[in-house]
Design a protein around this motif. Sequence first.
Motif, PDB file in Angstrom:
ATOM      1  N   UNK A  10     -50.621   9.345  67.004  1.00 58.03           N
ATOM      2  CA  UNK A  10     -49.958  10.121  66.674  1.00 58.03           C
ATOM      3  C   UNK A  10     -48.644  10.392  66.163  1.00 58.03           C
ATOM      4  N   UNK A  11     -48.734  11.232  65.146  1.00 56.04           N
ATOM      5  CA  UNK A  11     -48.077  12.101  63.947  1.00 56.04           C
ATOM      6  C   UNK A  11     -46.969  11.472  63.710  1.00 56.04           C
ATOM      7  N   UNK A  12     -46.060  11.727  64.721  1.00 51.24           N
ATOM      8  CA  UNK A  12     -44.523  12.137  64.870  1.00 51.24           C
ATOM      9  C   UNK A  12     -43.706  11.080  65.372  1.00 51.24           C
ATOM     10  N   UNK A  13     -42.631  10.775  65.198  1.00 50.60           N
ATOM     11  CA  UNK A  13     -41.689  10.438  66.291  1.00 50.60           C
ATOM     12  C   UNK A  13     -40.974  11.526  67.211  1.00 50.60           C
ATOM     13  N   UNK A  14     -40.606  11.142  67.943  1.00 50.80           N
ATOM     14  CA  UNK A  14     -40.304  12.068  69.466  1.00 50.80           C
ATOM     15  C   UNK A  14     -38.710  11.851  70.027  1.00 50.80           C
ATOM     16  N   UNK A  15     -37.676  12.227  70.433  1.00 51.04           N
ATOM     17  CA  UNK A  15     -36.513  12.071  70.707  1.00 51.04           C
ATOM     18  C   UNK A  15     -37.237  10.928  72.203  1.00 51.04           C
ATOM     19  N   UNK A  16     -36.813  10.098  72.372  1.00 51.23           N
ATOM     20  CA  UNK A  16     -36.083   8.902  73.704  1.00 51.23           C
ATOM     21  C   UNK A  16     -35.788   9.415  74.567  1.00 51.23           C
ATOM     22  N   UNK A  17     -35.952  11.042  75.626  1.00 56.59           N
ATOM     23  CA  UNK A  17     -35.234  10.599  76.232  1.00 56.59           C
ATOM     24  C   UNK A  17     -35.527  10.466  77.720  1.00 56.59           C
ATOM     25  N   UNK A  35     -41.907  13.679  74.827  1.00 54.60           N
ATOM     26  CA  UNK A  35     -42.702  14.830  74.582  1.00 54.60           C
ATOM     27  C   UNK A  35     -41.810  15.998  74.930  1.00 54.60           C
ATOM     28  N   UNK A  36     -40.763  15.800  74.044  1.00 51.71           N
ATOM     29  CA  UNK A  36     -39.958  17.117  74.693  1.00 51.71           C
ATOM     30  C   UNK A  36     -38.425  17.492  73.434  1.00 51.71           C
ATOM     31  N   UNK A  37     -38.394  19.116  73.519  1.00 48.03           N
ATOM     32  CA  UNK A  37     -37.365  19.111  72.562  1.00 48.03           C
ATOM     33  C   UNK A  37     -36.722  20.225  73.151  1.00 48.03           C
ATOM     34  N   UNK A  38     -35.756  20.810  73.130  1.00 58.59           N
ATOM     35  CA  UNK A  38     -35.245  22.259  72.646  1.00 58.59           C
ATOM     36  C   UNK A  38     -36.066  23.511  72.489  1.00 58.59           C
ATOM     37  N   UNK A  39     -36.582  24.006  73.298  1.00 59.67           N
ATOM     38  CA  UNK A  39     -37.049  25.446  72.812  1.00 59.67           C
ATOM     39  C   UNK A  39     -37.208  26.475  72.896  1.00 59.67           C
ATOM     40  N   UNK A  43     -33.353  26.218  76.401  1.00 55.88           N
ATOM     41  CA  UNK A  43     -33.801  26.283  76.911  1.00 55.88           C
ATOM     42  C   UNK A  43     -34.694  24.713  76.487  1.00 55.88           C
ATOM     43  N   UNK A  44     -34.718  23.544  77.714  1.00 52.15           N
ATOM     44  CA  UNK A  44     -35.440  22.522  77.042  1.00 52.15           C
ATOM     45  C   UNK A  44     -37.272  22.565  77.633  1.00 52.15           C
ATOM     46  N   UNK A  45     -38.063  22.101  76.724  1.00 54.72           N
ATOM     47  CA  UNK A  45     -39.505  21.676  76.772  1.00 54.72           C
ATOM     48  C   UNK A  45     -39.785  20.726  77.112  1.00 54.72           C
ATOM     49  N   UNK A  46     -40.223  19.768  78.446  1.00 51.28           N
ATOM     50  CA  UNK A  46     -40.596  18.836  78.185  1.00 51.28           C
ATOM     51  C   UNK A  46     -42.124  18.477  78.718  1.00 51.28           C
ATOM     52  N   UNK A  47     -42.921  17.794  78.557  1.00 56.60           N
ATOM     53  CA  UNK A  47     -44.167  17.556  78.930  1.00 56.60           C
ATOM     54  C   UNK A  47     -44.144  15.964  79.844  1.00 56.60           C
ATOM     55  N   UNK A  48     -44.509  16.057  81.578  1.00 52.18           N
ATOM     56  CA  UNK A  48     -43.644  15.745  82.517  1.00 52.18           C
ATOM     57  C   UNK A  48     -45.292  15.084  83.065  1.00 52.18           C
ATOM     58  N   UNK A  62     -34.701  21.436  92.358  1.00 54.24           N
ATOM     59  CA  UNK A  62     -34.708  22.238  91.169  1.00 54.24           C
ATOM     60  C   UNK A  62     -33.155  22.586  89.850  1.00 54.24           C
ATOM     61  N   UNK A  63     -33.388  21.167  89.304  1.00 52.68           N
ATOM     62  CA  UNK A  63     -31.742  20.932  88.828  1.00 52.68           C
ATOM     63  C   UNK A  63     -32.550  19.095  88.225  1.00 52.68           C
ATOM     64  N   UNK A  64     -31.925  18.536  87.073  1.00 53.33           N
ATOM     65  CA  UNK A  64     -32.568  17.307  86.528  1.00 53.33           C
ATOM     66  C   UNK A  64     -31.120  17.923  84.867  1.00 53.33           C
ATOM     67  N   UNK A  65     -31.208  16.535  84.592  1.00 50.78           N
ATOM     68  CA  UNK A  65     -30.455  16.175  83.163  1.00 50.78           C
ATOM     69  C   UNK A  65     -31.199  15.793  82.691  1.00 50.78           C
ATOM     70  N   UNK A  66     -30.995  15.737  81.171  1.00 52.33           N
ATOM     71  CA  UNK A  66     -31.656  15.313  80.154  1.00 52.33           C
ATOM     72  C   UNK A  66     -30.205  14.775  78.637  1.00 52.33           C
ATOM     73  N   UNK A  67     -30.496  13.407  78.670  1.00 55.46           N
ATOM     74  CA  UNK A  67     -29.967  12.712  77.823  1.00 55.46           C
ATOM     75  C   UNK A  67     -30.840  12.221  76.861  1.00 55.46           C
TER      76      UNK A  67
END
Length: 185
Positions: A10-17, A35-39, A43-48, A62-67
């Motif tokens: 994998x080519x690049x570092x990702x934020x640790x969420x 595997x996520x970021x502001x989209x 809006x946030x997009x994360x592969x889970x 229907x909710x979550x937090x991301x730190x």
Amino acid sequence: MRKNLGVKTYLYPQPTLVIATYNEDGSTNAMVAAWGSISDNNQVAIYVAKTHKTIPNILARKAFTVSMATADLIKAIDYLGITSGNRVADKFAKAGFTSVKSDNVDAPLVAELPLALECKLVSYDEESELLLGEIVNVTADESVLDQDGKLSVEKLAPVCYDSAGHGYYVMERRVGNAFSDGKSI
């Protein structure tokens, strides 16, 4: 000369969420996602993967937090990433974290992590495993704000995950000015 690394590197570092949710019994669960970021603006997009306990929790409430992960808590954060909430019910507490009820969504804030996105579920696609959330509020501890009350990336010093080398790295030094430095060319 460039070297071909192949698609498995994998080519690049990702934020640790850190994604936090409530379990069915009201206890707190959290997992680590890389595997996520502001989209979009709000809006946030994360592969889970749907096998994570987090997904049924999000679908139910229907909710979550991301730190964002911080270096001082990397052992506890890594524990959240290597331990399944499906097998260890109290992994959040075992990691030494405490939760605070969000005023804006039906999900917990992680008290020890200084920045959080409070999100409402927009959608979850089971095939692609893409989770989309609407950011309805952002909270930050005063320790990561500058003198004008704005987020200081240098003070936050978020952690990125290098999937090729399996390492965590801190981002804490500004190297340029977006939408500005290129004007000199």
